[in-house]
Design a protein around this motif. Sequence first.
Motif: not given
Length: 393
Positions: A222-223, A273, A270, A225, A376-377
């Motif tokens: 996820k990171e 969301r 991005t 992104y 993103h997370s």
Amino acid sequence: MVATLLRDDPAADVLIVERGDDVGGTWRSNTYPGAACDVPSALYSFSFAPESGWKRAHGTQAEIYAYLRRVAREQGITQRTMFGCALRDAQWDGDRARWVVSTSRGDLTADVLIAATGALSTPTLPKVPGLEMFRGTMFHSAEWNHDHDLTGKRVAVIGTGASAIQFVPSIVDKVEHLTLFQRTASWVMPKRDHGIASSVRSLYRRFPLIQKVVRGAVYSQKEMYVVGMTKPFARKYALPLFEKRARSVLRKQVPDPELRDRLTPDFAITCKRILLSNDWFPAITRRNVDVVSSALTSATENGVVDAAGNEYPVDTIIFGTGFTPSEPPVAQHVRGEHGRSLAEVWNGSPSAHLGISVNGFPNLFLMYGPNTNLGHSSIVYMLESQAAYIADA
Ligand SMILES: Cc1cc2nc3c(=O)[nH]c(=O)nc-3n(C[C@H](O)[C@H](O)[C@H](O)COP(=O)(O)OP(=O)(O)OC[C@H]3O[C@@H](n4cnc5c(N)ncnc54)[C@H](O)[C@@H]3O)c2cc1C
């Protein structure tokens, strides 16, 4: 979470005030068909309370709600909570160095006030003329009317955000006709959901370290992104790849070029969301669905009206219009050193140190405060970090 971290601290006397009749927040309220998490449960869960029994990679509303209730019970949170008790007003009393708190069940004082009222807990409806005249049934996705049978109904869905993308595919087969109001198109990526075999679940149960490794892997993925969003090199090369992937989903799932054009966002991926779904485009390209590329502008006794003045007769209006993250209601009710409310201090542009504390509001901590939402997370990860900071303080 703060109450859990302070559970064994003899100096901490924690009382939780909750306006609802149970724990669970988001997952207690959002019971709409298809409600589920966008983040795999391995990460959308507390690090201190792993759950080996998730049946799918992404938890459903029912699973997450049951998980939260279990953890709250086990951590002694339920016993410390006053349910059916809404915070009405809180004022800092500088002479006594205390918060004076007024609730629907009486007054309290506290050395420290933590506002964990959720960024997405108060539904918002569009302010358009005529809604009060509408003779059919209407409700917000966060207050789903389960007594209202949608079978054979003409339904208007307002909004194409994270909630609509989940409930529309779940109701489209039932309704006679669905009119979907899209103000802004969103980038949609496939949701990599899958069942978790019982052998894998038992492996997680016997060897929790394996699930921890999965959690770490999900977090790292996820990171990526964030790297794509913040590092110029990655922004130049990685984001176009994400966008290419999203465009290829659109091409495959939306054969009509005119509709595809209207469903293609006009901003870089991005910037807003990213929505995850495998069944959204197949649902909204069905014969009984019309996509209206406009905000709802008014309502009549029997229908809804778009920006061009076209009226669509409907029996039911469902609002997938989201919440009030930039105007949290709690901000109007919390007053600091100079008697000014958070809303007055923020003046429409909320900000806080680390999203947690605000100058002039001593011993006030915000959770899920300004600018701490993620696109993103896992918010649970964010909340755990905030809780650790607050408990430390
Ligand atoms: C439909 C939906 C889907 C989501 N999906 C995801 C996802 O996939 N991944 C992700 O990371 N996040 C997701 N979120 C965000 C989600 O809100 C957070 O992940 C998380 O649940 C926030 O927890 P919280 O305790 O801060 O707030 P909440 O869960 O909103 O809880 C706030 C609580 O405060 C109570 N409250 C509010 N005002 C008062 C008051 N004045 N007095 C007393 N009590 C009050 C409310 O009743 C509620 O119980 C989603 C949100 C929604 C709405």
